[in-house]
Design a protein around this motif. Sequence first.
Motif, mmCIF file in Angstrom:
data_model
loop_
_atom_site.group_PDB
_atom_site.id
_atom_site.type_symbol
_atom_site.label_atom_id
_atom_site.label_comp_id
_atom_site.label_asym_id
_atom_site.label_seq_id
_atom_site.Cartn_x
_atom_site.Cartn_y
_atom_site.Cartn_z
ATOM 1 N N MET A 46 -21.941 -21.846 26.254
ATOM 2 C CA MET A 46 -21.495 -21.783 24.881
ATOM 3 C C MET A 46 -21.777 -20.383 24.331
ATOM 4 N N ILE A 47 -20.821 -19.829 23.653
ATOM 5 C CA ILE A 47 -20.949 -18.509 23.043
ATOM 6 C C ILE A 47 -21.814 -18.612 21.782
ATOM 7 N N THR A 48 -22.745 -17.668 21.634
ATOM 8 C CA THR A 48 -23.545 -17.600 20.414
ATOM 9 C C THR A 48 -23.474 -16.192 19.844
ATOM 10 N N HIS A 49 -23.786 -16.078 18.588
ATOM 11 C CA HIS A 49 -23.820 -14.796 17.871
ATOM 12 C C HIS A 49 -22.500 -14.023 18.025
ATOM 13 N N PHE A 50 -21.402 -14.734 17.908
ATOM 14 C CA PHE A 50 -20.078 -14.117 18.051
ATOM 15 C C PHE A 50 -19.798 -13.213 16.857
ATOM 16 N N GLN A 51 -19.440 -11.956 17.137
ATOM 17 C CA GLN A 51 -19.079 -11.001 16.086
ATOM 18 C C GLN A 51 -17.808 -10.280 16.501
ATOM 19 N N TYR A 52 -17.007 -9.949 15.506
ATOM 20 C CA TYR A 52 -15.806 -9.157 15.770
ATOM 21 C C TYR A 52 -15.599 -8.187 14.624
ATOM 22 N N GLN A 53 -14.927 -7.086 14.922
ATOM 23 C CA GLN A 53 -14.560 -6.134 13.880
ATOM 24 C C GLN A 53 -13.274 -5.447 14.311
ATOM 25 N N ASN A 54 -12.554 -4.954 13.332
ATOM 26 C CA ASN A 54 -11.296 -4.285 13.632
ATOM 27 C C ASN A 54 -11.527 -3.089 14.538
ATOM 28 N N LEU A 55 -10.607 -2.887 15.433
ATOM 29 C CA LEU A 55 -10.691 -1.779 16.373
ATOM 30 C C LEU A 55 -10.259 -0.477 15.714
ATOM 31 N N TYR A 56 -9.391 -0.573 14.718
ATOM 32 C CA TYR A 56 -8.832 0.606 14.052
ATOM 33 C C TYR A 56 -9.223 0.639 12.585
ATOM 34 N N VAL A 57 -9.304 1.824 12.031
ATOM 35 C CA VAL A 57 -9.616 1.992 10.611
ATOM 36 C C VAL A 57 -8.516 1.353 9.766
ATOM 37 N N ASP A 58 -7.265 1.548 10.184
ATOM 38 C CA ASP A 58 -6.126 0.913 9.510
ATOM 39 C C ASP A 58 -6.114 -0.563 9.907
ATOM 40 N N ARG A 59 -6.611 -1.407 9.030
ATOM 41 C CA ARG A 59 -6.779 -2.830 9.346
ATOM 42 C C ARG A 59 -5.468 -3.572 9.572
ATOM 43 N N SER A 60 -4.335 -2.930 9.268
ATOM 44 C CA SER A 60 -3.063 -3.603 9.516
ATOM 45 C C SER A 60 -2.695 -3.540 11.001
ATOM 46 N N LEU A 61 -3.349 -2.659 11.766
ATOM 47 C CA LEU A 61 -3.114 -2.583 13.207
ATOM 48 C C LEU A 61 -3.975 -3.631 13.902
ATOM 49 N N PRO A 62 -3.389 -4.438 14.769
ATOM 50 C CA PRO A 62 -4.177 -5.475 15.443
ATOM 51 C C PRO A 62 -5.007 -4.901 16.596
ATOM 52 N N GLY A 63 -6.127 -5.516 16.847
ATOM 53 C CA GLY A 63 -7.055 -5.136 17.905
ATOM 54 C C GLY A 63 -8.468 -5.274 17.372
ATOM 55 N N TRP A 64 -9.355 -5.887 18.155
ATOM 56 C CA TRP A 64 -10.699 -6.173 17.675
ATOM 57 C C TRP A 64 -11.737 -5.908 18.747
ATOM 58 N N LYS A 65 -12.918 -5.442 18.320
ATOM 59 C CA LYS A 65 -14.084 -5.312 19.184
ATOM 60 C C LYS A 65 -14.888 -6.598 19.052
ATOM 61 N N LEU A 66 -15.327 -7.137 20.163
ATOM 62 C CA LEU A 66 -16.087 -8.381 20.177
ATOM 63 C C LEU A 66 -17.456 -8.147 20.790
ATOM 64 N N SER A 67 -18.407 -8.921 20.326
ATOM 65 C CA SER A 67 -19.709 -8.978 20.995
ATOM 66 C C SER A 67 -20.259 -10.390 20.801
ATOM 67 N N PHE A 68 -20.976 -10.861 21.809
ATOM 68 C CA PHE A 68 -21.535 -12.214 21.763
ATOM 69 C C PHE A 68 -22.538 -12.367 22.899
ATOM 70 N N PHE A 69 -23.276 -13.462 22.854
ATOM 71 C CA PHE A 69 -24.204 -13.814 23.920
ATOM 72 C C PHE A 69 -23.683 -15.058 24.627
ATOM 73 N N TYR A 70 -23.860 -15.065 25.934
ATOM 74 C CA TYR A 70 -23.460 -16.210 26.761
ATOM 75 C C TYR A 70 -24.419 -16.276 27.944
ATOM 76 N N LYS A 71 -25.074 -17.392 28.122
ATOM 77 C CA LYS A 71 -26.063 -17.571 29.194
ATOM 78 C C LYS A 71 -27.114 -16.453 29.172
ATOM 79 N N LYS A 72 -27.624 -16.170 27.999
ATOM 80 C CA LYS A 72 -28.696 -15.184 27.768
ATOM 81 C C LYS A 72 -28.304 -13.744 28.105
#
Length: 69
Positions: free
Chosen positions: A1-27
């Motif tokens: 199970m994924i925990t501490h899931f975070q995402y943020q836009n990849l680009y300054v212009d938020r109308s452009l799609p793309g995201w950076k992800l970070s999370f924990f899985y199995k420690k």
Amino acid sequence: MITHFQYQNLYVDRSLPGWKLSFFYKKARYTAIYHPDGKIEWTGIMPSEQDKKDLSSQIHELMLFHVYD
């Protein structure tokens, strides 16, 4: 199970799609880029092939809920 899931836009212009992800899985902390076509590009440690399948489905579900709702 994924925990501490975070995402943020990849680009300054938020109308452009793309995201950076970070999370924990199995420690372990994982980072990735989620592309608009649903492709996941792993930027940190690579999960095993079985974990990739499990993580991909969980990530797609989380992104649908948080970004595309």
